[in-house]
Write a protein that holds these residues in place. Structure first.
Motif, mmCIF file in Angstrom:
data_model
loop_
_atom_site.group_PDB
_atom_site.id
_atom_site.type_symbol
_atom_site.label_atom_id
_atom_site.label_comp_id
_atom_site.label_asym_id
_atom_site.label_seq_id
_atom_site.Cartn_x
_atom_site.Cartn_y
_atom_site.Cartn_z
ATOM 1 N N UNK A 200 0.810 -1.052 -0.317
ATOM 2 C CA UNK A 200 -0.429 -0.355 -0.244
ATOM 3 C C UNK A 200 0.487 1.221 0.135
ATOM 4 N N UNK A 201 0.332 2.652 -1.022
ATOM 5 C CA UNK A 201 1.726 3.488 -1.441
ATOM 6 C C UNK A 201 0.965 4.735 -1.042
ATOM 7 N N UNK A 202 -0.454 4.847 -0.050
ATOM 8 C CA UNK A 202 -1.681 5.460 -0.318
ATOM 9 C C UNK A 202 -1.155 6.515 0.549
ATOM 10 N N UNK A 203 0.231 6.568 1.639
ATOM 11 C CA UNK A 203 0.082 7.770 2.865
ATOM 12 C C UNK A 203 -0.379 9.093 2.407
ATOM 13 N N UNK A 204 -1.433 9.786 2.879
ATOM 14 C CA UNK A 204 -1.686 10.874 2.194
ATOM 15 C C UNK A 204 -2.368 11.419 1.338
ATOM 16 N N UNK A 205 -3.385 10.086 0.396
ATOM 17 C CA UNK A 205 -3.564 10.586 -0.259
ATOM 18 C C UNK A 205 -4.828 10.070 -0.573
ATOM 19 N N UNK A 325 -6.198 1.322 -7.220
ATOM 20 C CA UNK A 325 -6.148 2.613 -7.329
ATOM 21 C C UNK A 325 -6.818 3.343 -5.874
ATOM 22 N N UNK A 326 -7.896 2.415 -4.927
ATOM 23 C CA UNK A 326 -8.774 2.614 -4.238
ATOM 24 C C UNK A 326 -7.927 3.335 -3.214
ATOM 25 N N UNK A 327 -6.318 2.608 -2.671
ATOM 26 C CA UNK A 327 -5.915 3.415 -1.664
ATOM 27 C C UNK A 327 -3.988 3.137 -2.886
#
Length: 338
Positions: A200-205, A325-327
């Motif tokens: 998971x690479x969605x930190x803050x996005x 793309x969800x997170x």
């Protein structure tokens, strides 16, 4: 002691009903078939419910069990051989019982661990990742990894889409339904599953996609069950796909020329073609199906594997890329035929 290497002994799939082409879908939604072909690039898809009446014809559990049974039959695996079951999905039939447990029941499996992973397009890779870890850990020698989604539960067949915004239109025409499965074994049958990437690479996005679950307290609120920032997806997914490709290549100490097959992300016919070009691996044969199946989520990597297996010969290598793309989850895997 060297840990066992998992191999994919066989794969199977299940697509509900006859393919629905763009003309039929456009007529049902009151939109242009040409718009679907130009902007989405998907030709057909399969639906688990009747497009005209809304009647549900197949559950997710039905489709997953069919796909798994086909995979088991292709490698002569009996129910007694299956020691675990992992299912990745974004659209379970119920919150409880899990669809994974229902699938086990339909397959005649009992007294085994079942895992259900709630995830979008990366869920299939997460299922393969967990299955790989269960086998390399030495506790199990054979199990099922399954992925599937029934997306048409979010398609309102009574809604007139003729004046809908492009973002709404994308969600109405992008998706399909289906399931896929693979039998993984510690025995050297089929290609070895050498690596899996799941991060998971969605930190803050902000999420690129949100699927809501409505309960008794909030099901009448005036909000969509499915929302998607397709512009953000178009912008970010190709970049992430290239990053995934090179991370896996570097980890394996492979060069692009070492690849015989490429399994690109399966968003839509148009987007998949664009991403394949940007991945720039001309020596690798692309394995794609989304233009014929629609985006049926977690089924897609397994449908690609099913196409791939008969084409691989000894020593050949394949690499798969999937983006959620969800997170903003990066995922992928690498295969090599012994």
């Amino acid at each position: 002691m060297t840990p066992p290497v998992p191999h994919i002994a066989a794969a199977g799939s299940a697509l509900p009903g006859d393919p629905v082409d763009n003309t039929a879908l456009a007529a049902a939604l009151g939109i242009s078939a040409e718009w679907i072909e130009v902007y989405i690039g998907t030709q057909t898809r399969h639906f688990a419910r009747d497009l005209l009446t809304g009647e549900i014809r197949h559950s997710l559990a039905d489709l997953c069990a069919r796909a798994a049974a086909q995979a088991m039959e292709r490698c002569a695996a009996e129910p007694a051989d299956i020691e675990f079951l992992v299912l990745g999905t974004a659209t379970p039939d119920h919150l409880m019982p899990t669809t994974a447990s229902r699938v086990a029941d339909l397959l005649g499996l009992d007294q085994l661990p079942t895992y259900q992973l709630q995830s979008g397009c990366a869920g299939a890779v997460q299922a393969l990742d967990l299955a790989r870890l269960l086998i390399t850990g030495g506790a199990y020698r054979c199990g099922l990894a399954i992925g599937g989604d029934v997306c048409t539960k979010h398609l309102d067949v009574d809604r007139d889409m003729s004046a809908a915004a492009p973002g709404d239109l994308v969600n109405a025409v992008l998706f399909g339904d289906g399931a896929g499965a693979a039998v993984l074994t510690a025995d050297p049958q089929g290609p070895a599953l050498l690596r899996t990437l799941n991060r998971c690479t969605g930190l803050g996005r902000e999420p690129g996609q949100i699927i809501d679950w409505f309960g008794l307290a909030d099901r009448h609120e005036n909000r969509q069950a499915l929302t998607e920032d397709y512009k953000a997806i178009e912008e970010n997914v190709p970049v992430m796909a290239v990053e995934i490709l090179w991370e896996l290549l570097d980890d394996l100490d492979w060069s692009p020329d070492d690849l015989d097959f490429l399994l690109p992300p399966q968003l839509s016919g148009r987007m998949t073609r664009l991403i394949t070009e940007q991945l720039a691996v001309p020596a690798a044969r692309p394995i794609s199906c989304v233009d014929r199946t629609g985006n049926n989520g977690n089924a897609l990597p397994f449908l690609q594997i099913e196409q791939l297996l008969p084409q691989m010969s000894g020593g050949q290598r394949a690499l798969a890329v999937a983006v959620e793309s969800s997170k903003w989850i990066k995922s992928g895997f690498a295969l090599q035929k012994p």
